[in-house]
Design an enzyme around this catalytic site. Structure first.
Site, PDB file in Angstrom:
ATOM      1  N   LYS A  22       0.842  -1.208   0.000  1.00  0.00           N
ATOM      2  CA  LYS A  22       0.000   0.000   0.000  1.00  0.00           C
ATOM      3  C   LYS A  22       0.873   1.252   0.000  1.00  0.00           C
ATOM      4  CE  LYS A  22      -3.825  -0.133   2.247  1.00  0.00           C
ATOM      5  NZ  LYS A  22      -4.405  -0.548   3.518  1.00  0.00           N
ATOM      6  N   ARG A  79      -2.875   3.530   8.493  1.00  0.00           N
ATOM      7  CA  ARG A  79      -3.244   2.288   7.782  1.00  0.00           C
ATOM      8  C   ARG A  79      -2.087   1.305   7.712  1.00  0.00           C
ATOM      9  NH1 ARG A  79      -5.126   4.745   2.318  1.00  0.00           N
ATOM     10  NH2 ARG A  79      -6.452   2.922   1.995  1.00  0.00           N
ATOM     11  N   GLY A  86      -7.817  -7.160   4.779  1.00  0.00           N
ATOM     12  CA  GLY A  86      -8.701  -7.198   5.945  1.00  0.00           C
ATOM     13  C   GLY A  86      -8.098  -7.846   7.177  1.00  0.00           C
ATOM     14  N   MET A 107      -5.259  -6.940   8.951  1.00  0.00           N
ATOM     15  CA  MET A 107      -4.678  -6.024   9.953  1.00  0.00           C
ATOM     16  C   MET A 107      -5.574  -4.802  10.127  1.00  0.00           C
ATOM     17  SD  MET A 107      -0.641  -6.318   9.237  1.00  0.00           S
ATOM     18  CE  MET A 107      -0.730  -6.091   7.490  1.00  0.00           C
ATOM     19  N   ARG A 160      -3.604  -1.130  -6.585  1.00  0.00           N
ATOM     20  CA  ARG A 160      -2.897  -2.426  -6.549  1.00  0.00           C
ATOM     21  C   ARG A 160      -3.353  -3.229  -7.759  1.00  0.00           C
ATOM     22  NH1 ARG A 160      -6.235  -4.535  -1.286  1.00  0.00           N
ATOM     23  NH2 ARG A 160      -8.269  -4.368  -2.225  1.00  0.00           N
ATOM     24  N   HIS A 220      -8.699 -42.264  -5.634  1.00  0.00           N
ATOM     25  CA  HIS A 220      -9.196 -42.812  -6.889  1.00  0.00           C
ATOM     26  C   HIS A 220     -10.192 -41.861  -7.536  1.00  0.00           C
ATOM     27  CE1 HIS A 220     -11.866 -45.341  -9.352  1.00  0.00           C
ATOM     28  NE2 HIS A 220     -10.708 -45.847  -9.735  1.00  0.00           N
ATOM     29  N   ARG A 239      -3.655 -46.659 -18.626  1.00  0.00           N
ATOM     30  CA  ARG A 239      -3.767 -47.663 -17.564  1.00  0.00           C
ATOM     31  C   ARG A 239      -4.674 -48.774 -18.070  1.00  0.00           C
ATOM     32  NH1 ARG A 239      -3.910 -42.721 -14.115  1.00  0.00           N
ATOM     33  NH2 ARG A 239      -2.401 -42.955 -12.430  1.00  0.00           N
ATOM     34  N   ARG A 285       0.690 -49.148 -20.483  1.00  0.00           N
ATOM     35  CA  ARG A 285       1.264 -49.833 -19.332  1.00  0.00           C
ATOM     36  C   ARG A 285       0.635 -51.217 -19.173  1.00  0.00           C
ATOM     37  NH1 ARG A 285       0.425 -47.216 -13.524  1.00  0.00           N
ATOM     38  NH2 ARG A 285      -1.687 -48.034 -13.779  1.00  0.00           N
ATOM     39  N   SER A 340       9.553 -43.541 -17.220  1.00  0.00           N
ATOM     40  CA  SER A 340       8.454 -42.626 -16.924  1.00  0.00           C
ATOM     41  C   SER A 340       8.241 -42.648 -15.407  1.00  0.00           C
ATOM     42  CB  SER A 340       7.185 -43.072 -17.644  1.00  0.00           C
ATOM     43  OG  SER A 340       6.124 -42.233 -17.257  1.00  0.00           O
ATOM     44  N   THR A 369       5.120 -40.849 -10.112  1.00  0.00           N
ATOM     45  CA  THR A 369       5.375 -40.130  -8.853  1.00  0.00           C
ATOM     46  C   THR A 369       4.280 -40.337  -7.805  1.00  0.00           C
ATOM     47  OG1 THR A 369       4.590 -38.230 -10.084  1.00  0.00           O
ATOM     48  CG2 THR A 369       6.964 -38.349  -9.641  1.00  0.00           C
ATOM     49  N   CYS A 417       4.428 -39.514 -15.382  1.00  0.00           N
ATOM     50  CA  CYS A 417       3.007 -39.757 -15.636  1.00  0.00           C
ATOM     51  C   CYS A 417       2.201 -39.811 -14.345  1.00  0.00           C
ATOM     52  CB  CYS A 417       2.803 -41.016 -16.458  1.00  0.00           C
ATOM     53  SG  CYS A 417       3.326 -42.501 -15.606  1.00  0.00           S
ATOM     54  N   TYR A 477       9.278 -34.844 -21.103  1.00  0.00           N
ATOM     55  CA  TYR A 477       7.853 -34.492 -21.189  1.00  0.00           C
ATOM     56  C   TYR A 477       7.147 -34.719 -19.857  1.00  0.00           C
ATOM     57  CZ  TYR A 477       6.802 -39.511 -21.402  1.00  0.00           C
ATOM     58  OH  TYR A 477       6.692 -40.844 -21.100  1.00  0.00           O
TER      59      TYR A 477
HETATM   60  C1  PEP Z   1       2.119 -43.564 -10.396  1.00  0.00           C
HETATM   61  O1  PEP Z   1       2.342 -44.382  -9.511  1.00  0.00           O
HETATM   62  O2  PEP Z   1       2.533 -42.401 -10.379  1.00  0.00           O
HETATM   63  C2  PEP Z   1       1.317 -43.958 -11.562  1.00  0.00           C
HETATM   64  C3  PEP Z   1       1.159 -43.149 -12.582  1.00  0.00           C
HETATM   65  O3  PEP Z   1       0.676 -45.144 -11.478  1.00  0.00           O
HETATM   66  P1  PEP Z   1      -0.670 -45.411 -10.651  1.00  0.00           P
HETATM   67  O4  PEP Z   1      -1.161 -44.108 -10.144  1.00  0.00           O
HETATM   68  O5  PEP Z   1      -1.592 -46.053 -11.602  1.00  0.00           O
HETATM   69  O6  PEP Z   1      -0.177 -46.323  -9.585  1.00  0.00           O
HETATM   70 MG    MG Z   2       1.963 -46.460  -9.911  1.00  0.00          MG
END
Ligand code: PEP
Ligand code: MG
Length: 904
Positions: free
Chosen positions: A29, A99, A108, A110, A349, A471, A593, A649, A795, A798, A862, A882
């Site tokens: 501000k 202020r 809002g 402070m 702002r 899921h 999948r 897969r 791949s 994660t 993935c 990717y």
């Molecule tokens: C993962 O494990 O990141 C993955 C893509 O496989 P899933 O979620 O099907 O186990």
């Molecule tokens: Mg998996």
């Protein structure tokens, strides 16, 4: 002689000691006020006490730094000089506002004190100056009320008790037989001031401070103090703002929008914050103070009307707004006051906006040559693109519903968009209801793969449990379904077919609405509007030329494609999902999948036969039934992605997910298989696992039952060969899941290669293909150099890599993970945004080791993180080729990838 540090920065009379770049020191501000003054905008003069003074204040047991006192006096005199008024003067008093303002806006959270400097003698001076006793006493009573609340801490601790100030006001109105504050005259207000002061004496056991200097120091201390009130602390925790920053304090001469009919106060945006349209947008109140606009006591009027009432001020305001926007090269949100036909600006702002507005403003500004394409790409939050792609609620209808008290609760905004439909609790009901033409929302405690058809049939999915990679959330995003997950306030009773939130009950068939962009769950029906971008892309109606939102979206995507380095693929198991992703410009499929395909139609029966077969021959008989169906699936998906890589897969989930659960299913299956029910039941029991996520799944299935991998490979290559014959160009990449050692991959790869050769030979056709692996176990990362000897690509899965690296079950973490994040034990949900220090470090190891073996090894991701902008940025930095994400996140990932390329 040591010089005293500069703690106070002055602005006014066209000159300012600070500027827009000094947010850290002067707060957002403060920096804005200095910059506005610099560029010649009329701003009431004032000064800003730095955030450093606040930091000192906290570090020294609430003592002010040396020199602040004298710097404050000097700067107060500078204001006095410019305005020709004196602070505390009984004839021509200067009044100020005090202020808060931190480096980042904390709206809002402070405190602020207005009309400071009034007492029984200065109020007389104000009357003389304004010739308006009613106004002066109204300011005085507002000041006392605000000061007592903010500085003297006169707040009721009992939520149920009424405000003692309001009680006095109400009593006065009753005595005078009037309804509104505005109907009280100067004499009434004067008496109210006296009553307020008496009440303060009773409550606080001291007199209200009459000396304006005491008032000022009290207010400065209170504003510094408000940096550490509960609200502000909670806000900082939520938005990850460091507690160490402190707030600046701006002390500024008051201007009054409540002096009469030629006065007003309001807010304005330089462009429409909800559509982005370049029109002057805002609202105002005549004869009012700023707080009245915010408090909603009176309904403000649209800014257009200002043109009729105060044409000169309106024109000047519009001119100034244009200049400010040009100066900041960004849409601005401003506060203004008109005092006796003179316009003043009190704040500017960058304005908050919807996703639609963000895209439109950025693209328009490039075309108006205000900003570069680079700026445009960096300015839009990738997640905001969601709003352009999802069906959306009619905002007015939703607000109305909330006002009517129909908001039932909030869960995780897991699948963006708006869905409204009738409540059903079972997947098969969802299908039946849909088939008879109903719109339904599938409400489950949690979902399982069994529910997939029901999820597909539903407009939206609502669950009481589960997190962002539950899921329901994962499948919903992939399907482009609206989903609110983990709405803990819901109590679902499957048997009674009811859903409770506190005392509200919804029965099967009642209407419910869920907003997957905000997580809100609302009782009843709310109007939805389809996303125009989708209509253009998929139905080609309206015509692309005729759709501005599509045009702008497409432009932005083109600019992103020009700069991004990361490829963007999609997670899709069905041709229609692949088509959508392709329309968004997906460059292939990063994860198909195959087990999702097993749940369709009558296949589940054949799958169950396969799992429960006693021997290989029995399994092969069942697999033979599945082969033609899988082949058709693969054909569809390879065709939809013709010419682009399709990562397929092999079977992954724990076997028990496919097993019949209830007695009726078991009896039916026993009949089909020609075995006694008891034998089948025994078999089901044997297959039970205590920890299925770490059990018989992934490549372990293909190792135990090589014929499954064989069948899947055969289906893939037959599909590919037939497509080649039709003149198409399929490019399958076969991916082996949950690999932890080179040997596992070696075994599975041998099967795929052998079947590939056999199939291609029998068709007399060659198909380009790769065999690679998922990297989703810590061990796989550590031995990635070995695994790379067998792999044409990696791949990163994660989702599993997060669960195995952190030892957190993806299905159960929802119970405690949110509180971990709240307590700051984790910076964010690691299933949403990659845990860079842990999982990220494992990924770096795997990349380095993998590429040591195989320099050009293709690497992607993935897991669900592939569609999370922050994780996409990380993937860019660690050198992946990717990211792959659900179809509707493709544009988001593209924009995030472009931003990463521009930033690093
Ligand atoms: C993962 O494990 O990141 C993955 C893509 O496989 P899933 O979620 O099907 O186990
Ligand atoms: Mg998996």
């Amino acid at each position: 002689m040591p010089t005293t540090k500069k703690l106070v920065y002055f602005f006014g009379g066209g000159r300012a000691e600070g500027n827009a770049r000094m947010r850290e020191l002067l707060g957002g501000k403060g920096a804005g006020l200095h910059e506005l003054t610099r560029i010649g905008v009329p701003v009431p003069p004032g000064f800003t006490i730095t955030t450093q003074a606040c930091v000192y204040y906290y570090a020294h047991r609430r003592q002010y730094p040396k020199g602040l006192d004298s710097q404050l006096t000097t700067n107060l005199q500078r204001i006095e000089k410019i305005l020709g008024r004196r602070f505390g003067d009984r004839d021509n008093p200067l009044l100020v506002s005090v202020r808060s303002g931190a480096r980042e806006s904390m709206p809002g959270m402070m405190d602020t004190v207005l009309n400071l400097g009034l007492n029984d003698s200065t109020v007389e001076g104000l009357i003389r100056r304004t010739r308006n006793a009613r106004f002066a006493y109204d300011c005085y009573r507002r000041f006392i009320q605000m000061y007592a609340d903010v500085v003297l801490g006169l707040k009721s601790t009992d939520k149920a008790a009424d405000d003692p100030f309001e009680r006095i006001l109400e009593k006065k109105k009753k005595n005078r037989g009037v309804r509104f504050d505005t109907e009280l005259d100067a004499e009434d207000l004067k008496e109210i001031v006296t009553a307020f002061k008496a009440m303060i004496r009773d409550y606080c056991r001291k007199d209200f401070p009459d000396d304006p200097h005491d008032q000022l120091w009290g207010a400065i201390g209170a504003v510094f103090g408000s940096w550490n009130n509960d609200r502000a602390i909670a806000y900082r925790e939520l938005y990850k703002i460091p507690h160490s920053w402190g707030t600046a304090v701006s002390v500024q001469a008051m201007v009054f929008g409540n002096l009469g009919e030629n006065c007003a106060t309001g807010v304005a945006f330089t462009r429409n914050p909800s559509t982005g349209e370049k029109d002057f947008y805002g609202e105002f109140l005549v004869n009012a103070q700023g707080e009245d606009v915010v408090a909603g006591i009176r309904t403000p009027r649209p800014i257009m009307e200002l043109k009729t009432i105060m044409p000169k001020s309106h024109a000047q305001l519009q001119k100034i707004c244009n200049a400010i926007e040009k100066h900041y090269k960004e849409m601005q949100d401003i506060e203004f006051t008109i005092e006796n036909d003179k316009l003043w600006l009190l704040q500017t702002r960058s304005g908050k906006r919807t996703g639609f507005a963000a895209v439109r403003i950025a693209v328009d500004m490039v075309e108006e040559r205000i900003i570069s394409k680079r700026d445009a790409l960096l300015r839009i939050e990738p997640d905001q693109l969601n709003q352009l792609l999802r069906p959306i609620f009619d905002q007015n209808d939703k607000e109305r519903a909330k006002k009517e008290g129909r908001l039932l609760g909030e869960g995780l905004a897991a699948g963006p968009g708006a869905a409204t439909g009738r409540v059903v609790f079972h997947a098969d009901d969802a299908v039946t209801w849909k088939n008879r033409g109903e719109r339904v929302v599938l409400c489950r405690i949690e979902t399982s793969p069994d529910d997939i058809r029901g999820m597909d049939a539903a407009q939206g999915i609502l669950t009481a449990r589960g997190g962002m990679t539950s899921h329901a959330a994962l499948v919903a995003r992939q399907m482009g379904k609206v989903c609110v997950a983990g709405c803990e306030s819901l109590h679902i009773d499957y048997a009674a077919r009811t859903l409770h939130v506190d005392h509200t009950e919804l029965k099967e068939g009642d209407w419910i609405s869920i907003d997957g962009s905000t997580g809100e769950v609302i009782k009843g029906e709310i109007k939805t509007l389809p996303a125009e971008v989708l209509q253009v892309l998929l139905a080609h109606s309206p015509d692309p030329q005729g759709s501005r939102v599509y045009q702008q979206f497409a432009k932005l995507m083109k600019w992103a494609d020009e700069v991004r380095k990361l490829g963007v693929r999609t997670n899709a198991d069905q041709p229609d999902q692949a088509q959508i992703a392709r329309a968004f410009g997906s460059e292939g499929i990063g994860l198909c999948r195959t087990e999702h395909m097993f749940f369709q139609g009558e296949r589940i029966q054949a799958v169950r036969e396969m799992i429960l077969a006693d021997d290989e021959a029995g399994r092969r008989r069942a697999l033979a039934k599945l082969l033609p169906m899988q082949k058709q699936d693969f054909k569809g998906i390879l065709k939809a992605m013709d010419g682009l890589p399709v990562t397929i897969r092999t079977l992954d989930p724990p076997l028990h997910e496919f097993l019949p659960k209830n007695e009726q299913d078991i009896c039916e299956l026993a009949d089909v298989m020609g075995v006694p029910v008891a034998t089948l039941q025994d078999k089901v029991n044997v297959l039970h696992e205590f920890n299925p996520m770490l059990g018989h799944r992934g490549c372990r299935l293909g190792i135990s039952y090589p014929e499954i991998t064989e069948m899947q490979a055969q289906a893939i290559f037959e599909a590919a060969c037939e497509l080649r014959r039709e003149g198409k160009n399929p490019f399958p990449e076969i991916m082996i899941p949950l690999v932890g050692s080179r040997q596992e991959l070696h075994e599975q790869r041998n099967i795929v290669d052998r079947v590939a050769q056999e199939t291609m030979k029998s068709y007399g056709i060659k198909v380009r293909y790769l065999v690679g692996t998922m990297i989703e176990l810590p061990r796989a990362c550590i031995v990635a150099d070995e695994i790379a000897r067998e792999a044409a690509f990696f791949s990163f899965g994660t989702n599993d890599l997060t669960q195995t690296c952190l030892g957190l079950s993806r299905d159960d973490a929802g119970k405690f993970l949110p509180s971990y994040v709240l307590q700051g034990l984790l910076p964010a949900d690691p299933f949403v945004s990659i845990d860079e220090d842990g999982v990220g470090a494992l990924m770096r190891i795997a990349i380095a080791k993998g590429r040591k073996t195989h320099k050009r090894l293709e690497m992607g991701i993935c897991g669900e993180h592939g569609g999370d902008p922050k994780s996409v940025n990380f993937c860019h930095q660690i050198g992946l080729d990717y990211v792959s994400c659900s179809p509707y996140r493709v544009p988001i990932a593209k924009l995030a990838a472009a931003q990463a390329a521009l930033q690093h």
